[in-house]
Design an enzyme around this catalytic site. Structure first.
Site, PDB file in Angstrom:
ATOM      1  N   ASN A  18      21.821  32.440 -26.482  1.00 24.54           N
ATOM      2  CA  ASN A  18      20.463  32.559 -25.927  1.00 24.54           C
ATOM      3  C   ASN A  18      19.934  31.258 -25.304  1.00 24.54           C
ATOM      4  OD1 ASN A  18      19.274  35.029 -28.350  1.00 24.54           O
ATOM      5  ND2 ASN A  18      20.070  35.316 -26.278  1.00 24.54           N
ATOM      6  N   ASP A  47      16.897  44.330 -29.457  1.00 22.56           N
ATOM      7  CA  ASP A  47      17.151  44.165 -28.024  1.00 22.56           C
ATOM      8  C   ASP A  47      16.141  44.964 -27.201  1.00 22.56           C
ATOM      9  OD1 ASP A  47      18.398  43.273 -25.766  1.00 22.56           O
ATOM     10  OD2 ASP A  47      20.151  44.582 -25.939  1.00 22.56           O
TER      11      ASP A  47
HETATM   12  C1  FPP Z   1      16.351  40.505 -27.110  1.00 22.49           C
HETATM   13  O1  FPP Z   1      15.603  41.074 -26.077  1.00 22.49           O
HETATM   14  C2  FPP Z   1      15.495  39.727 -27.996  1.00 22.49           C
HETATM   15  C3  FPP Z   1      15.610  38.411 -28.275  1.00 22.49           C
HETATM   16  C4  FPP Z   1      16.650  37.541 -27.693  1.00 22.49           C
HETATM   17  C5  FPP Z   1      14.673  37.722 -29.149  1.00 22.49           C
HETATM   18  C6  FPP Z   1      14.259  38.456 -30.383  1.00 22.49           C
HETATM   19  C7  FPP Z   1      13.116  37.766 -30.941  1.00 22.49           C
HETATM   20  C8  FPP Z   1      12.017  38.345 -31.436  1.00 22.49           C
HETATM   21  C9  FPP Z   1      11.807  39.788 -31.596  1.00 22.49           C
HETATM   22  C10 FPP Z   1      10.943  37.425 -31.796  1.00 22.49           C
HETATM   23  C11 FPP Z   1      10.546  37.271 -33.189  1.00 22.49           C
HETATM   24  C12 FPP Z   1      11.449  37.232 -34.290  1.00 22.49           C
HETATM   25  C13 FPP Z   1      11.082  36.733 -35.499  1.00 22.49           C
HETATM   26  C14 FPP Z   1      11.984  36.898 -36.639  1.00 22.49           C
HETATM   27  C15 FPP Z   1       9.829  36.048 -35.722  1.00 22.49           C
HETATM   28  P1  FPP Z   1      15.903  40.633 -24.578  1.00 22.49           P
HETATM   29  O2  FPP Z   1      14.951  39.539 -24.230  1.00 22.49           O
HETATM   30  O3  FPP Z   1      17.342  40.307 -24.443  1.00 22.49           O
HETATM   31  O4  FPP Z   1      15.540  41.939 -23.800  1.00 22.49           O
HETATM   32  P2  FPP Z   1      16.217  42.441 -22.449  1.00 22.49           P
HETATM   33  O5  FPP Z   1      17.658  42.703 -22.759  1.00 22.49           O
HETATM   34  O6  FPP Z   1      15.456  43.685 -22.161  1.00 22.49           O
HETATM   35  O7  FPP Z   1      15.999  41.369 -21.423  1.00 22.49           O
END
Ligand code: FPP
Length: 229
Positions: free
Chosen positions: A62, A14
């Site tokens: 998501n 996250d």
């Molecule tokens: C949460 O941060 C992250 C995600 C929803 C996506 C996670 C995906 C990756 C790290 C990409 C790659 C993964 C693989 C396995 C290739 P957020 O966007 O919710 O952050 P925020 O809460 O700060 O907005």
């Protein structure tokens, strides 16, 4: 005092968006940086002799994000699986996926299938990428499969587990969540019953080997009693 070895490390990655914002970058750049953190962490977990790592990469919730971000994330999954397959084979890691995969774009489903098959011969280490995963959906899917197979009550834990996305997966011993949020967010709902949690304020793109080592050290200092006195 029980000190169970970490067989399964699960991570809620996250803070990509907030990391990008803090650097005045578009959100998608946070996810790109998140991929680099994935690479560092998977390598570090191997060095720490942790056989199973699971990553919460895309939840059933998501899809509610802006279309451009969802497409950007799908593009990243495509790119990662295609371009890293050779490395993952060199690292002898079985890459598996958990989630309702059928709802993903067809070409991604094909890439995931090829990746899983190409790495299935590696049995020592596994990387589980949770895509379109939700704990509630996994439970509902399992119940619906049980009903459609005509299995009669009493439904035991064993029967239920057999209908999960990856029935043989050990329960997570340690669940790490980055970015200072203190929630499970529908990740491994059933499987996390006795998991230990570790929260860090670091955003996911900042996570590295040292951060993992700290979490693992913290875990080994705890006592796991599984309901015993
Ligand atoms: C949460 O941060 C992250 C995600 C929803 C996506 C996670 C995906 C990756 C790290 C990409 C790659 C993964 C693989 C396995 C290739 P957020 O966007 O919710 O952050 P925020 O809460 O700060 O907005």
């Amino acid at each position: 005092m029980e000190k169970k070895k970490i067989e399964h490390l699960a991570i809620i990655m996250d803070g990509n968006g907030r990391w990008a914002k803090s650097k005045h970058l578009p959100r998608i750049m946070g996810h790109h940086a998140g991929v680099r953190a994935v690479e560092r962490t998977v390598r570090a977990a191997r060095e720490l002799d942790i056989p199973t790592v699971s990553l919460y990469a895309f939840s059933t919730e998501n899809w509610k994000r802006p279309k451009g971000e969802v497409m950007g994330l799908m593009g990243l999954f495509r790119y990662y699986m295609k371009s890293k397959l050779e490395d993952l084979c060199k690292e002898e890691t079985h890459v598996r996926f958990a989630g309702d995969l059928e709802a993903l774009p067809d070409d991604i489903v094909e890439i995931l299938d090829d990746t899983e098959k190409a790495t299935a011969k590696f049995t020592e280490r596994q990387l589980v990428v949770c895509l379109n995963y939700g704990g509630r959906k996994e439970l509902l899917d399992a119940v619906n499969k049980i009903v459609s197979e005509g299995i009669k009550p009493p439904i035991t834990e064993e029967i239920l587990r057999k209908h999960f996305y990856l029935p043989d997966l050990p329960d997570p011993d340690l669940i790490i969540r980055t970015s200072g949020e203190l929630r499970l967010s529908n990740f491994w709902l059933w499987q996390s019953s006795y998991s230990e949690y570790y929260f860090t304020d670091k955003y996911w793109p900042e996570f590295d080997k040292n951060a993992l080592q700290e979490a693992v050290k913290d875990y080994y200092e705890r006592e796991r009693r599984y309901g015993n006195a």
